[in-house]
Motif scaffolding. Sequence first.
Motif, short mmCIF file in Angstrom:
data_model
loop_
_atom_site.label_atom_id
_atom_site.label_comp_id
_atom_site.label_asym_id
_atom_site.label_seq_id
_atom_site.Cartn_x
_atom_site.Cartn_y
_atom_site.Cartn_z
N GLY A 215 0.82 -1.19 0.00
CA GLY A 215 0.00 0.00 0.00
C GLY A 215 0.86 1.25 0.00
O GLY A 215 2.07 1.19 -0.20
N ALA A 216 0.24 2.36 0.25
CA ALA A 216 0.97 3.62 0.13
C ALA A 216 0.37 4.68 1.05
O ALA A 216 -0.76 4.57 1.50
CB ALA A 216 0.93 4.10 -1.31
N SER A 217 1.16 5.70 1.31
CA SER A 217 0.74 6.84 2.12
C SER A 217 0.56 8.05 1.21
O SER A 217 1.35 8.26 0.29
CB SER A 217 1.78 7.16 3.19
N PRO A 218 -0.47 8.87 1.44
CA PRO A 218 -0.73 10.00 0.56
C PRO A 218 0.39 11.03 0.56
O PRO A 218 0.97 11.32 1.61
CB PRO A 218 -2.03 10.60 1.11
N CYS A 219 0.70 11.58 -0.59
CA CYS A 219 1.77 12.59 -0.72
C CYS A 219 1.18 13.98 -0.53
O CYS A 219 1.05 14.76 -1.48
CB CYS A 219 2.44 12.46 -2.09
N THR A 220 0.79 14.28 0.69
CA THR A 220 0.11 15.55 0.96
C THR A 220 0.80 16.41 2.00
O THR A 220 0.28 17.47 2.36
CB THR A 220 -1.34 15.27 1.43
N GLU A 221 1.99 15.98 2.47
CA GLU A 221 2.65 16.75 3.53
C GLU A 221 2.93 18.18 3.11
O GLU A 221 2.89 19.11 3.93
CB GLU A 221 3.98 16.07 3.91
N TRP A 222 3.22 18.39 1.82
CA TRP A 222 3.58 19.71 1.33
C TRP A 222 2.44 20.72 1.46
O TRP A 222 2.67 21.94 1.41
CB TRP A 222 4.03 19.61 -0.13
N LEU A 223 1.22 20.24 1.66
CA LEU A 223 0.07 21.15 1.74
C LEU A 223 -0.02 21.85 3.09
O LEU A 223 -0.69 22.88 3.21
CB LEU A 223 -1.22 20.38 1.47
N GLY A 224 0.65 21.29 4.11
CA GLY A 224 0.61 21.92 5.43
C GLY A 224 -0.81 22.07 5.94
O GLY A 224 -1.62 21.15 5.88
N ASP A 225 -1.12 23.27 6.44
CA ASP A 225 -2.46 23.55 6.99
C ASP A 225 -3.38 24.23 5.99
O ASP A 225 -4.47 24.67 6.35
CB ASP A 225 -2.34 24.43 8.24
N VAL A 226 -2.96 24.32 4.74
CA VAL A 226 -3.76 25.05 3.75
C VAL A 226 -5.04 24.30 3.42
O VAL A 226 -6.09 24.89 3.20
CB VAL A 226 -2.92 25.28 2.46
N VAL A 227 -4.95 22.96 3.38
CA VAL A 227 -6.10 22.13 3.03
C VAL A 227 -6.35 21.14 4.15
O VAL A 227 -5.40 20.54 4.68
CB VAL A 227 -5.84 21.37 1.71
N ALA A 228 -7.60 20.95 4.54
CA ALA A 228 -7.95 20.03 5.63
C ALA A 228 -7.66 18.59 5.23
O ALA A 228 -8.01 18.15 4.14
CB ALA A 228 -9.42 20.20 5.99
N ARG A 229 -7.00 17.86 6.16
CA ARG A 229 -6.67 16.44 5.93
C ARG A 229 -7.09 15.63 7.15
O ARG A 229 -7.19 16.14 8.25
CB ARG A 229 -5.18 16.28 5.68
N ASP A 230 -7.26 14.33 6.94
CA ASP A 230 -7.58 13.46 8.08
C ASP A 230 -6.28 13.05 8.77
O ASP A 230 -5.18 13.39 8.29
CB ASP A 230 -8.42 12.25 7.63
N PRO A 231 -6.35 12.32 9.90
CA PRO A 231 -5.13 11.97 10.64
C PRO A 231 -4.11 11.18 9.82
O PRO A 231 -2.91 11.21 10.14
CB PRO A 231 -5.66 11.14 11.81
N LYS A 232 -4.53 10.48 8.78
CA LYS A 232 -3.60 9.71 7.95
C LYS A 232 -3.04 10.52 6.78
O LYS A 232 -2.23 10.04 6.01
CB LYS A 232 -4.28 8.46 7.41
N GLY A 233 -3.50 11.77 6.65
CA GLY A 233 -2.98 12.63 5.60
C GLY A 233 -3.85 12.72 4.37
O GLY A 233 -3.53 13.48 3.45
N PHE A 234 -4.94 11.96 4.31
CA PHE A 234 -5.82 12.04 3.14
C PHE A 234 -6.64 13.32 3.19
O PHE A 234 -7.12 13.74 4.25
CB PHE A 234 -6.75 10.82 3.09
N ILE A 235 -6.81 13.95 2.04
CA ILE A 235 -7.51 15.23 1.96
C ILE A 235 -9.00 15.02 2.13
O ILE A 235 -9.59 14.11 1.53
CB ILE A 235 -7.22 15.90 0.60
N LEU A 236 -9.61 15.87 2.96
CA LEU A 236 -11.05 15.82 3.16
C LEU A 236 -11.75 16.60 2.06
O LEU A 236 -11.32 17.70 1.69
CB LEU A 236 -11.41 16.41 4.52
#
Length: 500
Positions: A449-470
């Motif tokens: 499996g894999a982990s979402p590549c969303t760390e670069w978004l910081g607090d700009v976009v809401a994400r769940d605890p695993k990093g997936f974008i809401l």
Amino acid sequence: MAVPTSRVLSNSQLATLRQHGEERTAEPGEKLFEVGDATYPFVAIIEGEVSVVDSAGREIVRHGASGFLGEMNLLSGQTVFLTAVVTEPMRYIAVDREVLRRLLFEDGSLSDLLLSAFIERRELLQQRQGIGLEIIGPRESPETMRTLDFARRLRLPHTWLEPGESEEATALFEAAGPDEIPIVRLPGGAELRRPSNGQLSRALGIGLELEQREEVDLVVVGGGPAGLGAAVYGASEGLDTLVIESTVLGGQAGTSRRIENYLGFPAGISGSELTSRAVTQARKFGARTATPYRARELELGEGRHTVRLEDGNEILARTVLLSTGAEYRRLPVADLDEYEGITVFYAAGPPEAQLCGGQRVGVIGGGNSAGQAAVWLARGGALVTLLHRRADLAETMSHYMLDELERYGVAIRDRSEVEVLHGEKGHLEAVTLTDGTQMPLTALFLFLGASPCTEWLGDVVARDPKGFILTGAEAGVEGLLETGELLDTPGSLRYAGAGS
């Protein structure tokens, strides 16, 4: 090495190509293209014969009347890896690369013939030493392993030489400074010292080089199937569309040997072919694709949003579509990095299948991608054991894939997790499982499996605890794929799904 299957064009296909190209002649000894050239036209042979040779002059194949020249670099724009020398007086049709791209989109039968041939030829070149890049560096060097991984992901023909494997490689290594490793020799003889992935791509002619500041209507961050699909839809509606991708176009799907459950391809399709078709379609409508560029920061604005890249480039866009995909999860074991890229892999392509023929290998994972890899390796002659941690593989794998595993003799081991790797200098010899069982395996293929590549978004976009974008209701907005941070400008930031 296997010789490429002979494929020929029909009379009607030659007639079609003649309408879109230029008829030319060539005499014996003339070179139609050679190693290191930036590009070349598609060549369809009417009469005569041509020999395709590597940089050392070793013949790979000959093509005669109704045959054609070219492999995947003809479509991608990569530097030429081979030389074509006329052996008998020739009449041929030369078709410009961009013209061929458009023609492949319009002519289904010609597209099927050429794309399958180009993909097969690229796979065969990957199995042959002395073609493409020459990467010189020790396995202990993280930069060497990064470059090797990048070459494998791009499916670039390459040869890896460690110091000591040849006098020349040893001399180059000893003369280089510690910050100049690895040394990369390009087709044609040019050398790069510790190139970044971007520098290597530009040197090979791969991908678009962005201006320091770009303004577009739509920027798609991520070049997997979802991102390429969005680019097709956006560009076909007249939007100035740009796709940026940090590794290779196609994402994880692009590395799959065979995809059996993708809508519209009942006979299955390879990841390379799916990606080639998608990129061709996107470019037909004017979308641009730029790799490898990694997004570093997103800044929201009223009229345009700014995506800043690691290389310092800035992209101003009216709409940002996030299709960032995911990164492979790694085994939580010690010294994994010593084996990665040598005997531990995250994809199973032709080079890995060649490496593993007749050997005991393990595939770890319970999804369809793990099953596809196990079948591919077993068909190549490997003795494959698929290990997964659940009690029943049917909980996570499609029924058709379970039948394929049985058909090709893949052994399945339930409730199994790897705890220790055994080997030396990156060469795996065995693994120990959490229950204490030791298994002799010379290679591992990880599909965890894999982990979402969303760390670069910081607090700009809401994400769940695993990093997936809401998105949608979970983000408190009406749009199904709309994120939750742009309430004043609904619809301007969209999400195409991690790993989709």
